[in-house]
Design an enzyme around this catalytic site. Structure first.
Site, PDB file in Angstrom:
ATOM      1  N   LEU A   1       0.872  -1.183   0.000  1.00 33.48           N
ATOM      2  CA  LEU A   1       0.000   0.000   0.000  1.00 33.48           C
ATOM      3  C   LEU A   1       0.905   1.227   0.000  1.00 33.48           C
ATOM      4  O   LEU A   1       1.504   1.567   1.016  1.00 33.48           O
ATOM      5  CB  LEU A   1      -0.910   0.012   1.232  1.00 33.48           C
ATOM      6  CG  LEU A   1      -1.672  -1.288   1.549  1.00 33.48           C
ATOM      7  CD1 LEU A   1      -2.594  -1.085   2.759  1.00 33.48           C
ATOM      8  CD2 LEU A   1      -2.493  -1.751   0.342  1.00 33.48           C
TER       9      LEU A   1
ATOM     10  N   ALA B   1       3.404   3.686  -3.028  1.00 33.35           N
ATOM     11  CA  ALA B   1       4.612   3.566  -3.862  1.00 33.35           C
ATOM     12  C   ALA B   1       5.280   4.936  -3.950  1.00 33.35           C
ATOM     13  O   ALA B   1       5.628   5.422  -5.019  1.00 33.35           O
ATOM     14  CB  ALA B   1       4.258   3.045  -5.253  1.00 33.35           C
TER      15      ALA B   1
ATOM     16  N   THR C   1       8.136   7.577  -1.650  1.00 32.06           N
ATOM     17  CA  THR C   1       9.579   7.563  -1.373  1.00 32.06           C
ATOM     18  C   THR C   1      10.041   6.177  -0.932  1.00 32.06           C
ATOM     19  O   THR C   1      11.035   5.647  -1.442  1.00 32.06           O
ATOM     20  CB  THR C   1       9.896   8.600  -0.268  1.00 32.06           C
ATOM     21  OG1 THR C   1       9.340   9.843  -0.666  1.00 32.06           O
ATOM     22  CG2 THR C   1      11.390   8.746  -0.046  1.00 32.06           C
TER      23      THR C   1
ATOM     24  N   GLY D   1       7.836   3.218  -0.482  1.00 35.11           N
ATOM     25  CA  GLY D   1       7.127   2.109  -1.131  1.00 35.11           C
ATOM     26  C   GLY D   1       7.719   1.748  -2.484  1.00 35.11           C
ATOM     27  O   GLY D   1       7.850   0.552  -2.816  1.00 35.11           O
ATOM     28  N   ALA D   2       8.101   2.757  -3.279  1.00 40.69           N
ATOM     29  CA  ALA D   2       8.646   2.478  -4.611  1.00 40.69           C
ATOM     30  C   ALA D   2       9.947   1.677  -4.496  1.00 40.69           C
ATOM     31  O   ALA D   2      10.206   0.760  -5.292  1.00 40.69           O
ATOM     32  CB  ALA D   2       8.894   3.792  -5.357  1.00 40.69           C
TER      33      ALA D   2
ATOM     34  N   ALA E   1      -1.084  -0.586  -4.169  1.00 37.52           N
ATOM     35  CA  ALA E   1      -2.180   0.394  -4.146  1.00 37.52           C
ATOM     36  C   ALA E   1      -1.607   1.805  -4.047  1.00 37.52           C
ATOM     37  O   ALA E   1      -0.730   2.078  -3.221  1.00 37.52           O
ATOM     38  CB  ALA E   1      -3.091   0.116  -2.957  1.00 37.52           C
TER      39      ALA E   1
ATOM     40  N   ASP F   1       7.214  14.655  15.461  1.00 39.23           N
ATOM     41  CA  ASP F   1       7.730  13.417  14.871  1.00 39.23           C
ATOM     42  C   ASP F   1       8.576  12.655  15.899  1.00 39.23           C
ATOM     43  O   ASP F   1       8.414  11.440  16.079  1.00 39.23           O
ATOM     44  CB  ASP F   1       8.570  13.782  13.626  1.00 39.23           C
ATOM     45  CG  ASP F   1       9.309  12.606  13.040  1.00 39.23           C
ATOM     46  OD1 ASP F   1       8.667  11.797  12.352  1.00 39.23           O
ATOM     47  OD2 ASP F   1      10.527  12.481  13.279  1.00 39.23           O
TER      48      ASP F   1
ATOM     49  N   LYS G   1       8.026   8.826  17.862  1.00 40.97           N
ATOM     50  CA  LYS G   1       9.047   7.781  17.941  1.00 40.97           C
ATOM     51  C   LYS G   1       9.405   7.482  19.399  1.00 40.97           C
ATOM     52  O   LYS G   1       9.651   6.325  19.768  1.00 40.97           O
ATOM     53  CB  LYS G   1      10.273   8.202  17.137  1.00 40.97           C
ATOM     54  CG  LYS G   1       9.972   8.314  15.636  1.00 40.97           C
ATOM     55  CD  LYS G   1      11.048   9.068  14.888  1.00 40.97           C
ATOM     56  CE  LYS G   1      10.737   9.163  13.407  1.00 40.97           C
ATOM     57  NZ  LYS G   1      11.599  10.110  12.687  1.00 40.97           N
TER      58      LYS G   1
HETATM   59  P1  NDP Z   1       5.035   9.234   0.376  1.00 41.43           P
HETATM   60  O1  NDP Z   1       4.129  10.389   0.638  1.00 41.43           O
HETATM   61  O2  NDP Z   1       6.242   9.475  -0.463  1.00 41.43           O
HETATM   62  O3  NDP Z   1       4.195   8.078  -0.332  1.00 41.43           O
HETATM   63  C1  NDP Z   1       2.898   7.740   0.050  1.00 41.43           C
HETATM   64  C2  NDP Z   1       2.341   6.728  -0.928  1.00 41.43           C
HETATM   65  O4  NDP Z   1       1.082   6.282  -0.464  1.00 41.43           O
HETATM   66  C3  NDP Z   1       2.110   7.276  -2.339  1.00 41.43           C
HETATM   67  O5  NDP Z   1       2.498   6.336  -3.291  1.00 41.43           O
HETATM   68  C4  NDP Z   1       0.608   7.515  -2.402  1.00 41.43           C
HETATM   69  O6  NDP Z   1       0.053   7.326  -3.692  1.00 41.43           O
HETATM   70  C5  NDP Z   1       0.107   6.417  -1.491  1.00 41.43           C
HETATM   71  N1  NDP Z   1      -1.154   6.762  -0.856  1.00 41.43           N
HETATM   72  C6  NDP Z   1      -1.412   7.773  -0.007  1.00 41.43           C
HETATM   73  N2  NDP Z   1      -2.703   7.782   0.374  1.00 41.43           N
HETATM   74  C7  NDP Z   1      -3.279   6.746  -0.278  1.00 41.43           C
HETATM   75  C8  NDP Z   1      -4.591   6.220  -0.325  1.00 41.43           C
HETATM   76  N3  NDP Z   1      -5.574   6.785   0.361  1.00 41.43           N
HETATM   77  N4  NDP Z   1      -4.817   5.130  -1.080  1.00 41.43           N
HETATM   78  C9  NDP Z   1      -3.840   4.557  -1.797  1.00 41.43           C
HETATM   79  N5  NDP Z   1      -2.559   5.017  -1.786  1.00 41.43           N
HETATM   80  C10 NDP Z   1      -2.303   6.090  -1.047  1.00 41.43           C
HETATM   81  O7  NDP Z   1       5.418   8.632   1.800  1.00 41.43           O
HETATM   82  P2  NDP Z   1       6.799   7.973   2.254  1.00 41.43           P
HETATM   83  O8  NDP Z   1       7.149   6.867   1.316  1.00 41.43           O
HETATM   84  O9  NDP Z   1       7.797   9.020   2.525  1.00 41.43           O
HETATM   85  O10 NDP Z   1       6.409   7.372   3.685  1.00 41.43           O
HETATM   86  C11 NDP Z   1       5.617   6.214   3.812  1.00 41.43           C
HETATM   87  C12 NDP Z   1       5.568   5.802   5.281  1.00 41.43           C
HETATM   88  O11 NDP Z   1       6.874   5.489   5.723  1.00 41.43           O
HETATM   89  C13 NDP Z   1       5.049   6.899   6.223  1.00 41.43           C
HETATM   90  O12 NDP Z   1       4.301   6.314   7.256  1.00 41.43           O
HETATM   91  C14 NDP Z   1       6.336   7.512   6.790  1.00 41.43           C
HETATM   92  O13 NDP Z   1       6.165   8.086   8.069  1.00 41.43           O
HETATM   93  C15 NDP Z   1       7.216   6.272   6.875  1.00 41.43           C
HETATM   94  N6  NDP Z   1       8.638   6.579   6.855  1.00 41.43           N
HETATM   95  C16 NDP Z   1       9.170   7.335   5.860  1.00 41.43           C
HETATM   96  C17 NDP Z   1      10.515   7.621   5.845  1.00 41.43           C
HETATM   97  C18 NDP Z   1      11.129   8.427   4.752  1.00 41.43           C
HETATM   98  O14 NDP Z   1      12.353   8.641   4.778  1.00 41.43           O
HETATM   99  N7  NDP Z   1      10.362   8.873   3.755  1.00 41.43           N
HETATM  100  C19 NDP Z   1      11.409   7.143   6.916  1.00 41.43           C
HETATM  101  C20 NDP Z   1      10.771   6.292   7.871  1.00 41.43           C
HETATM  102  C21 NDP Z   1       9.428   6.033   7.842  1.00 41.43           C
HETATM  103  P3  NDP Z   1       0.399   8.305  -4.919  1.00 41.43           P
HETATM  104  O15 NDP Z   1       1.869   8.055  -5.185  1.00 41.43           O
HETATM  105  O16 NDP Z   1      -0.458   7.864  -6.048  1.00 41.43           O
HETATM  106  O17 NDP Z   1       0.135   9.684  -4.446  1.00 41.43           O
HETATM  107  N1  HSE Z   2      10.957  13.954   9.299  1.00 41.57           N
HETATM  108  C1  HSE Z   2      11.685  12.810   9.730  1.00 41.57           C
HETATM  109  C2  HSE Z   2      13.101  13.242  10.135  1.00 41.57           C
HETATM  110  C3  HSE Z   2      11.736  11.756   8.613  1.00 41.57           C
HETATM  111  O1  HSE Z   2      13.481  14.412   9.926  1.00 41.57           O
HETATM  112  O2  HSE Z   2      13.819  12.443  10.691  1.00 41.57           O
HETATM  113  C4  HSE Z   2      12.013  10.376   9.109  1.00 41.57           C
HETATM  114  O3  HSE Z   2      11.029   9.906   9.974  1.00 41.57           O
END
Ligand code: NDP
Ligand code: HSE
Length: 445
Positions: free
Chosen positions: A12, A14, A16, A18-19, A46, A202, A206
């Site tokens: 669920l 894709a 930063t 998920g991809a 998704a 944030d 944690k």
């Molecule tokens: P992003 O905002 O980059 O990606 C979110 C993804 O979820 C997108 O692909 C989006 O789809 C999809 N999405 C959002 N809402 C819906 C919905 N209602 N239905 C279906 N798909 C949905 O987030 P991140 O990858 O940065 O973060 C993901 C999780 O990981 C978060 O909980 C974050 O706190 C955690 N995290 C992130 C870190 C980071 O460095 N980024 C580090 C540690 C934890 P679409 O692409 O089509 O918009």
């Molecule tokens: N906003 C967060 C940070 C991303 O600066 O560490 C990672 O959870």
């Protein structure tokens, strides 16, 4: 062997993270199968918009906007959407349909972790979340598994990379708070809403997760005392450096006893003075570190990347493989333990040392008056340094140009936070005090 067929993974999100998870699952399919003992098949992803351009080229046939259908029939649901809803409903639906769950969603777990873990326990499902705290750094499993037989006493952690980057720029490059925040924003280090980082939300999420794990107690994010870094000035950072400290935004989880002898947990996030020879002082830039003090193990330091797509994907992949291995081995996985069920105590019960900077009148009797205010509230002075304000003459002596004021820096012995707060309030009200420049806790000493 309870399970030998391939495992179906529903992803669920894709974005930063998920991809990168999708890419690694696809690219390393055979290697992961060999390690897990079962093929791990990504059956769907998704997203909100299947036509969006992504950082990774993903097979179009895997993308869907129908998360509900994707979840049904999955063995492992990997939630990387973020936010509370619909993430929470999807995770509960996954558990309800017999799937195990992997998530990196600290906001969701800090607020609704207890409900999610209870739902999982009821059906023997697993919820793994190594990515939720300090991203790539293995810290959840060490606390949940490796240290399960030890007695954790305290955790001091840098779990927010962007605020660490800001404070580090101020310390090492002399940036003002405004300049350092601007650079962090330009580099994309700060969340879309920078308040989540800068005001400590944030880190508090944690801290709640770490405190709950370390002390086998349910700790909601709302119970975590939270102060951000926005009040920290370059003058604070420079004054700290002169005294041998660096300022860090710390997430602290500590086993403490309050004034009435009640044992509990202190969970708090605030800027703190850390001695320069402490391992946390050398955590530069956007890195994270978790310093654990355990009775038998002694001090342990976990250090590395606390954010980033591929780095965080590493933790997610580890969780997926762990779950896959349990499917092969059978049996119930490691659940969350809240067996200790300790009270989460207010910030007033915490005890530490403090450094108070005041502008005071430079006249006879002022020191005695201020020392009396502290003593009356049970706060004992450890160090005292006075600098006369105003111009300095060629022979190094201060003149009276500033109208006879001085800056006083008081270091205290260990005191209760409630006593210290009362003392600071009384100092502020004293006619001898022109202003309270800063009050900072000293941690890790
Ligand atoms: P992003 O905002 O980059 O990606 C979110 C993804 O979820 C997108 O692909 C989006 O789809 C999809 N999405 C959002 N809402 C819906 C919905 N209602 N239905 C279906 N798909 C949905 O987030 P991140 O990858 O940065 O973060 C993901 C999780 O990981 C978060 O909980 C974050 O706190 C955690 N995290 C992130 C870190 C980071 O460095 N980024 C580090 C540690 C934890 P679409 O692409 O089509 O918009
Ligand atoms: N906003 C967060 C940070 C991303 O600066 O560490 C990672 O959870």
């Amino acid at each position: 062997m309870s399970e030998t067929r391939s495992l179906r993974v529903a992803l669920l999100g894709a974005g930063t993270v998920g991809a990168q998870v999708a890419r690694l699952l696809l690219e390393h399919h055979d290697e992961l199968a060999a390690r897990a003992g079962v093929p791990i098949d990504l059956v769907g992803i998704a997203v909100r918009d299947v036509t969006a351009t992504r950082s990774v080229n993903l097979p179009a046939e895997l993308l869907t906007t129908d998360a509900e259908t994707l979840i049904q029939g999955a063995d492992i649901v990997v939630e990387l959407m973020g936010g509370i809803e619909p993430a929470k409903s999807y995770i509960l639906a996954a558990i309800g349909s017999g799937a195990d769950v992997v998530t990196g969603n600290k906001a969701l777990l800090a607020e609704h972790g207890a409900e999610i873990f209870a739902a999982a326990a009821q059906v023997g499902a697993e919820v793994y979340y190594e990515a939720a705290v300090a991203a790539a750094i293995p810290i959840i499993r060490p606390l949940r598994d490796s240290l399960a037989g030890d007695h954790v006493e305290r955790i001091l952690a840098i779990v927010n990379g962007s605020t660490n980057y800001i404070l580090d720029r101020m310390d090492r490059f002399g940036d003002s708070m405004e300049d350092a925040q601007r650079v962090a924003l330009e580099l994309g280090y700060l969340e879309a809403d920078p308040t989540l980082d800068v005001e400590g939300f944030d880190a508090a999420q944690k801290a709640a997760i770490l405190a709950g794990l370390a002390f086998h107690t349910s700790v909601p994010a709302a119970a975590v005392h939270r102060e951000g870094i926005s009040a920290i000035t370059l003058a604070d950072v420079e004054s700290a450096r002169e005294a041998g400290f660096v300022i860090k935004l710390l997430a602290i989880a500590e086993r403490i006893t309050d004034e009435d002898g009640l044992e509990g947990v202190s969970a708090r996030v605030h800027p703190a003075l850390v001695r320069r020879d402490h391992p946390l002082a050398t955590v530069y830039g956007g890195n994270n570190a978790v310093f654990v003090e355990a009775e038998a193990a002694g001090p342990l330091m976990f250090y590395g990347a606390g954010a980033g797509g591929v780095q965080t994907a590493s933790a997610v992949l580890g969780d997926i493989v762990s779950i896959a291995r349990r499917h092969i081995a059978g049996g119930v996985g490691v659940g969350e333990s809240v067996a200790a069920d300790l009270a989460v105590l207010p910030i007033g019960a915490a005890q530490t040392r403090y450094r108070i900077s005041l502008d005071v009148e430079d006249r006879p009797g002022v020191l005695a008056e201020l020392a009396g205010i502290l003593a009356d509230r049970g706060v004992s002075v450890e160090t005292l340094r006075q600098t006369a304000n105003g111009a300095v003459t060629a022979d190094g002596l201060a003149t009276e140009a500033d109208g006879g004021t001085a800056t006083l820096v008081i270091g205290t012995h260990t005191a209760r936070d409630a006593a210290l707060a009362a003392a600071v309030e009384a100092l502020s009200a004293s006619g001898a005090v022109a202003s309270v420049r800063s009050v900072l806790r000293i941690e890790g000493a």
